[in-house]
Design a protein around this motif. Structure first.
Motif, PDB file in Angstrom:
ATOM      1  N   ARG A 114       0.478   0.834  13.117  1.00  0.00           N
ATOM      2  CA  ARG A 114       1.501   1.762  13.580  1.00  0.00           C
ATOM      3  C   ARG A 114       2.280   2.336  12.400  1.00  0.00           C
ATOM      4  O   ARG A 114       2.532   3.533  12.321  1.00  0.00           O
ATOM      5  CB  ARG A 114       2.462   1.079  14.552  1.00  0.00           C
ATOM      6  CG  ARG A 114       3.451   2.051  15.206  1.00  0.00           C
ATOM      7  CD  ARG A 114       4.769   1.414  15.547  1.00  0.00           C
ATOM      8  NE  ARG A 114       5.464   0.795  14.441  1.00  0.00           N
ATOM      9  CZ  ARG A 114       6.152   1.449  13.500  1.00  0.00           C
ATOM     10  NH1 ARG A 114       6.195   2.754  13.495  1.00  0.00           N
ATOM     11  NH2 ARG A 114       6.767   0.796  12.544  1.00  0.00           N
ATOM     12  N   ALA A 115       2.651   1.482  11.457  1.00  0.00           N
ATOM     13  CA  ALA A 115       3.410   1.928  10.290  1.00  0.00           C
ATOM     14  C   ALA A 115       2.578   2.881   9.431  1.00  0.00           C
ATOM     15  O   ALA A 115       3.104   3.885   8.926  1.00  0.00           O
ATOM     16  CB  ALA A 115       3.858   0.729   9.465  1.00  0.00           C
ATOM     17  N   TYR A 116       1.288   2.589   9.264  1.00  0.00           N
ATOM     18  CA  TYR A 116       0.441   3.482   8.460  1.00  0.00           C
ATOM     19  C   TYR A 116       0.344   4.860   9.104  1.00  0.00           C
ATOM     20  O   TYR A 116       0.474   5.878   8.436  1.00  0.00           O
ATOM     21  CB  TYR A 116      -0.965   2.900   8.261  1.00  0.00           C
ATOM     22  CG  TYR A 116      -1.870   3.900   7.580  1.00  0.00           C
ATOM     23  CD1 TYR A 116      -1.803   4.092   6.207  1.00  0.00           C
ATOM     24  CD2 TYR A 116      -2.735   4.700   8.311  1.00  0.00           C
ATOM     25  CE1 TYR A 116      -2.596   5.040   5.572  1.00  0.00           C
ATOM     26  CE2 TYR A 116      -3.533   5.649   7.694  1.00  0.00           C
ATOM     27  CZ  TYR A 116      -3.461   5.812   6.324  1.00  0.00           C
ATOM     28  OH  TYR A 116      -4.234   6.751   5.712  1.00  0.00           O
ATOM     29  N   TYR A 117       0.099   4.887  10.401  1.00  0.00           N
ATOM     30  CA  TYR A 117      -0.065   6.186  11.053  1.00  0.00           C
ATOM     31  C   TYR A 117       1.252   6.957  11.163  1.00  0.00           C
ATOM     32  O   TYR A 117       1.234   8.188  11.201  1.00  0.00           O
ATOM     33  CB  TYR A 117      -0.753   6.031  12.405  1.00  0.00           C
ATOM     34  CG  TYR A 117      -2.236   5.861  12.225  1.00  0.00           C
ATOM     35  CD1 TYR A 117      -3.018   6.904  11.743  1.00  0.00           C
ATOM     36  CD2 TYR A 117      -2.863   4.651  12.477  1.00  0.00           C
ATOM     37  CE1 TYR A 117      -4.372   6.752  11.531  1.00  0.00           C
ATOM     38  CE2 TYR A 117      -4.219   4.492  12.266  1.00  0.00           C
ATOM     39  CZ  TYR A 117      -4.968   5.542  11.801  1.00  0.00           C
ATOM     40  OH  TYR A 117      -6.316   5.399  11.577  1.00  0.00           O
ATOM     41  N   ALA A 118       2.380   6.253  11.180  1.00  0.00           N
ATOM     42  CA  ALA A 118       3.666   6.951  11.121  1.00  0.00           C
ATOM     43  C   ALA A 118       3.826   7.623   9.755  1.00  0.00           C
ATOM     44  O   ALA A 118       4.273   8.776   9.668  1.00  0.00           O
ATOM     45  CB  ALA A 118       4.811   5.975  11.385  1.00  0.00           C
ATOM     46  N   ALA A 119       3.462   6.915   8.681  1.00  0.00           N
ATOM     47  CA  ALA A 119       3.520   7.505   7.337  1.00  0.00           C
ATOM     48  C   ALA A 119       2.506   8.637   7.203  1.00  0.00           C
ATOM     49  O   ALA A 119       2.802   9.674   6.579  1.00  0.00           O
ATOM     50  CB  ALA A 119       3.258   6.432   6.285  1.00  0.00           C
ATOM     51  N   ASP A 120       1.335   8.476   7.793  1.00  0.00           N
ATOM     52  CA  ASP A 120       0.314   9.518   7.758  1.00  0.00           C
ATOM     53  C   ASP A 120       0.805  10.775   8.483  1.00  0.00           C
ATOM     54  O   ASP A 120       0.604  11.885   8.000  1.00  0.00           O
ATOM     55  CB  ASP A 120      -0.972   8.996   8.414  1.00  0.00           C
ATOM     56  CG  ASP A 120      -2.119   9.973   8.305  1.00  0.00           C
ATOM     57  OD1 ASP A 120      -2.589  10.198   7.177  1.00  0.00           O
ATOM     58  OD2 ASP A 120      -2.533  10.506   9.353  1.00  0.00           O
ATOM     59  N   CYS A 121       1.482  10.598   9.602  1.00  0.00           N
ATOM     60  CA  CYS A 121       2.031  11.734  10.346  1.00  0.00           C
ATOM     61  C   CYS A 121       3.105  12.454   9.524  1.00  0.00           C
ATOM     62  O   CYS A 121       3.150  13.692   9.483  1.00  0.00           O
ATOM     63  CB  CYS A 121       2.608  11.251  11.673  1.00  0.00           C
ATOM     64  SG  CYS A 121       3.257  12.560  12.707  1.00  0.00           S
ATOM     65  N   GLU A 122       3.946  11.672   8.853  1.00  0.00           N
ATOM     66  CA  GLU A 122       4.977  12.262   7.988  1.00  0.00           C
ATOM     67  C   GLU A 122       4.334  13.046   6.841  1.00  0.00           C
ATOM     68  O   GLU A 122       4.768  14.149   6.500  1.00  0.00           O
ATOM     69  CB  GLU A 122       5.882  11.163   7.438  1.00  0.00           C
ATOM     70  CG  GLU A 122       6.995  11.661   6.568  1.00  0.00           C
ATOM     71  CD  GLU A 122       7.832  10.524   5.987  1.00  0.00           C
ATOM     72  OE1 GLU A 122       8.615  10.810   5.068  1.00  0.00           O
ATOM     73  OE2 GLU A 122       7.693   9.374   6.425  1.00  0.00           O
ATOM     74  N   GLU A 138       5.323  11.092  -1.689  1.00  0.00           N
ATOM     75  CA  GLU A 138       5.080   9.741  -1.186  1.00  0.00           C
ATOM     76  C   GLU A 138       5.758   9.577   0.160  1.00  0.00           C
ATOM     77  O   GLU A 138       6.822  10.133   0.403  1.00  0.00           O
ATOM     78  CB  GLU A 138       5.662   8.691  -2.141  1.00  0.00           C
ATOM     79  CG  GLU A 138       5.109   8.734  -3.533  1.00  0.00           C
ATOM     80  CD  GLU A 138       5.845   7.798  -4.477  1.00  0.00           C
ATOM     81  OE1 GLU A 138       6.936   7.291  -4.099  1.00  0.00           O
ATOM     82  OE2 GLU A 138       5.354   7.599  -5.587  1.00  0.00           O
ATOM     83  N   CYS A 139       5.138   8.776   1.013  1.00  0.00           N
ATOM     84  CA  CYS A 139       5.711   8.421   2.307  1.00  0.00           C
ATOM     85  C   CYS A 139       5.660   6.898   2.427  1.00  0.00           C
ATOM     86  O   CYS A 139       4.588   6.303   2.262  1.00  0.00           O
ATOM     87  CB  CYS A 139       4.919   9.048   3.444  1.00  0.00           C
ATOM     88  SG  CYS A 139       4.895  10.838   3.399  1.00  0.00           S
ATOM     89  N   PRO A 140       6.785   6.251   2.709  1.00  0.00           N
ATOM     90  CA  PRO A 140       6.771   4.788   2.807  1.00  0.00           C
ATOM     91  C   PRO A 140       6.005   4.311   4.037  1.00  0.00           C
ATOM     92  O   PRO A 140       6.164   4.852   5.129  1.00  0.00           O
ATOM     93  CB  PRO A 140       8.251   4.422   2.891  1.00  0.00           C
ATOM     94  CG  PRO A 140       8.924   5.649   3.386  1.00  0.00           C
ATOM     95  CD  PRO A 140       8.119   6.801   2.917  1.00  0.00           C
ATOM     96  N   VAL A 141       5.175   3.291   3.839  1.00  0.00           N
ATOM     97  CA  VAL A 141       4.432   2.683   4.941  1.00  0.00           C
ATOM     98  C   VAL A 141       5.150   1.414   5.389  1.00  0.00           C
ATOM     99  O   VAL A 141       5.379   1.196   6.571  1.00  0.00           O
ATOM    100  CB  VAL A 141       2.980   2.361   4.528  1.00  0.00           C
ATOM    101  CG1 VAL A 141       2.255   1.600   5.617  1.00  0.00           C
ATOM    102  CG2 VAL A 141       2.239   3.625   4.166  1.00  0.00           C
ATOM    103  N   SER A 142       5.508   0.584   4.424  1.00  0.00           N
ATOM    104  CA  SER A 142       6.227  -0.664   4.695  1.00  0.00           C
ATOM    105  C   SER A 142       7.051  -0.999   3.458  1.00  0.00           C
ATOM    106  O   SER A 142       7.160  -0.190   2.539  1.00  0.00           O
ATOM    107  CB  SER A 142       5.245  -1.796   5.023  1.00  0.00           C
ATOM    108  OG  SER A 142       4.472  -2.123   3.887  1.00  0.00           O
ATOM    109  N   GLU A 143       7.600  -2.197   3.437  1.00  0.00           N
ATOM    110  CA  GLU A 143       8.374  -2.617   2.266  1.00  0.00           C
ATOM    111  C   GLU A 143       7.484  -2.822   1.047  1.00  0.00           C
ATOM    112  O   GLU A 143       7.953  -2.800  -0.080  1.00  0.00           O
ATOM    113  CB  GLU A 143       9.125  -3.907   2.568  1.00  0.00           C
ATOM    114  CG  GLU A 143      10.204  -3.762   3.612  1.00  0.00           C
ATOM    115  CD  GLU A 143      10.888  -5.078   3.919  1.00  0.00           C
ATOM    116  OE1 GLU A 143      10.534  -6.106   3.297  1.00  0.00           O
ATOM    117  OE2 GLU A 143      11.770  -5.074   4.785  1.00  0.00           O
TER     118      GLU A 143
END
Length: 132
Positions: A50-58, A85-90
């Motif tokens: 979910r976090a990866y695809y949120a960053a991918d969408c951004e 850059e788009c953050p995926v996680s910490e």
């Protein structure tokens, strides 16, 4: 004649039944533990996806703005190359580098990178065969 009734010989079979029930309980507990671990793993995996695809969408949204001629804040420009850059996680980020020439664009890099530095341990505490 004195009659003595011998008790039924159920000692061995009772012990066998108790042992089997005990084994079944142990296997049930191990199965429950395995199910809980699998549940935690699947939850963590779903959150990572979910976090990866949120960053991918951004990142796709920023790319769409760049194709419209809008340079969002945080985008580095070098000629016709754009880096952001788009953050995926910490511990991860999605790095994107695109080259835009008019209507055409080319993605040069679209990959996740670690944001933390891995530190290796140089020594292992090994037993040298002596007791202290």
């Amino acid at each position: 004649m004195k009659r003595t009734d011998a008790p039924p010989a159920v000692g061995g079979s009772s012990l066998l039944v108790i042992f089997i029930v005990l084994c079944l309980v142990v296997f049930a507990m191990l199965s429950l533990s395995s199910v809980q671990a699998d549940g935690r793993l699947s939850t963590a995996s779903a959150e990572a996806v979910r976090a990866y695809y949120a960053a991918d969408c951004e990142a796709e949204t920023i790319l769409a703005k760049l194709r419209q001629g809008i340079v969002p804040e945080g985008v580095q420009v070098s000629g016709n190359r754009y880096l952001y850059e788009c953050p995926v996680s910490e511990t991860q980020k999605l790095e994107v580098e695109v080259e835009i020439n008019g209507e055409a664009y080319r993605v040069l890099r679209w990959q996740t990178e670690a944001t933390v530095v891995w530190e290796e341990k140089d020594s292992l505490n090994l037993w040298d065969g002596t007791t202290e």
